[in-house]
Design a protein around this motif. Structure first.
Motif, PDB file in Angstrom:
ATOM      1  N   LEU A  33       0.834  -1.202   0.000  1.00  0.00           N
ATOM      2  CA  LEU A  33       0.000   0.000   0.000  1.00  0.00           C
ATOM      3  C   LEU A  33       0.869   1.253   0.000  1.00  0.00           C
ATOM      4  CD1 LEU A  33      -2.762  -0.968   2.592  1.00  0.00           C
ATOM      5  CD2 LEU A  33      -2.710  -1.388   0.136  1.00  0.00           C
ATOM      6  N   GLU A 150      -6.892   4.120   1.486  1.00  0.00           N
ATOM      7  CA  GLU A 150      -6.688   2.810   0.898  1.00  0.00           C
ATOM      8  C   GLU A 150      -6.383   1.775   1.974  1.00  0.00           C
ATOM      9  OE1 GLU A 150      -3.068   2.148  -1.493  1.00  0.00           O
ATOM     10  OE2 GLU A 150      -2.674   4.277  -1.184  1.00  0.00           O
ATOM     11  N   ARG A 214      -7.201  -5.110  -2.418  1.00  0.00           N
ATOM     12  CA  ARG A 214      -6.695  -3.778  -2.138  1.00  0.00           C
ATOM     13  C   ARG A 214      -7.783  -2.793  -2.556  1.00  0.00           C
ATOM     14  NH1 ARG A 214      -1.074  -3.370  -3.716  1.00  0.00           N
ATOM     15  NH2 ARG A 214      -1.787  -3.607  -5.860  1.00  0.00           N
ATOM     16  N   ARG A 216      -9.149   1.395  -2.720  1.00  0.00           N
ATOM     17  CA  ARG A 216      -8.782   2.810  -2.685  1.00  0.00           C
ATOM     18  C   ARG A 216     -10.018   3.635  -2.953  1.00  0.00           C
ATOM     19  NH1 ARG A 216      -6.662   7.334  -5.388  1.00  0.00           N
ATOM     20  NH2 ARG A 216      -4.937   8.293  -4.224  1.00  0.00           N
TER      21      ARG A 216
END
Length: 219
Positions: A33, A150, A214, A216
């Motif tokens: 990240l 995120e 992941r 965001r």
């Protein structure tokens, strides 16, 4: 599925969802990240997760949110930490160094409470909630976190009719349908984990996948 349900689980020590080690997806993927050291990370429905201590050890500030006062107090006791305790609005707040846990209803968390949270870590929140509450959770999370936030999301996917939750099954399709309007989503890892989870085998599951994403938040 309400606060009383989780309070009973903690009171009876029915906490099979609590891991005795740091989550391997966190270890593998958190470094990817784009979060600066010192960034504040929101951990919803955090329990007494060791993952929070790991994040703090990596130089991040942690903001956990948890219903159970027992879970919160156990977290600090088991770390050998003495927390400063205060009352702030709807929450009883425990602080020690870069660790803060707000004890209370996640849905009482406001935008001002998380204005400096640039990170998110959800291993056990989304899958702890039935479908209707998952929609409310995603909506609230999206509403309070700022663009650019995120983090990582870990979900389980199995045939829901084979086992009542929690943990609940959350498919890849549901993750994308629920989040894609406001979040960039990238599937980092998908693993078949049924063979190593005898409790789920005993409950009759024929398939069990873990997905790590992941996320965001978009502008």
């Amino acid at each position: 599925m309400d606060e009383a349900f989780w309070q009973r689980r903690w009171a009876r020590n029915e906490i099979g969802f609590h891991l005795s080690e740091v989550n391997p997806y966190l270890l593998r993927h958190w470094p990817s990240l784009r979060l600066a050291r010192g960034s504040r990370v929101l951990v919803p429905l955090c329990g007494k997760s060791l993952d929070m201590a790991w994040l703090a050890e990596q130089g991040f500030a942690v903001l956990g949110v948890e219903f159970s006062e027992q879970a919160v107090e156990d977290f600090f006791v088991e770390r050998g930490l003495v927390a400063d305790v205060s009352r702030e609005g709807a929450f009883k707040v425990y602080r020690a160094g870069s660790l803060e846990i707000r004890c209370g209803d996640f849905f009482a968390l406001s935008r001002s409470d998380v204005t400096d949270c640039h990170g998110l870590y959800d291993r056990a929140a989304l899958i702890a909630l039935p479908a209707a509450m998952r929609q409310r959770y995603v909506g609230h999370l999206t509403g309070i976190l700022a663009p650019g936030c995120e983090g990582l999301l870990v979900s389980l996917n199995y045939e829901q009719e084979q086992m009542p939750g929690p943990p609940f099954s959350v498919s890849d399709a549901e993750v994308r349908q629920s989040l894609s309007a406001h979040w960039d989503i990238e599937l980092l890892e998908q693993m078949d984990v049924l063979e190593g989870n005898w409790k789920f085998l005993q409950r009759g599951l024929t398939r069990l996948e873990e997905n790590c994403y992941r996320l965001r938040k978009m502008a």
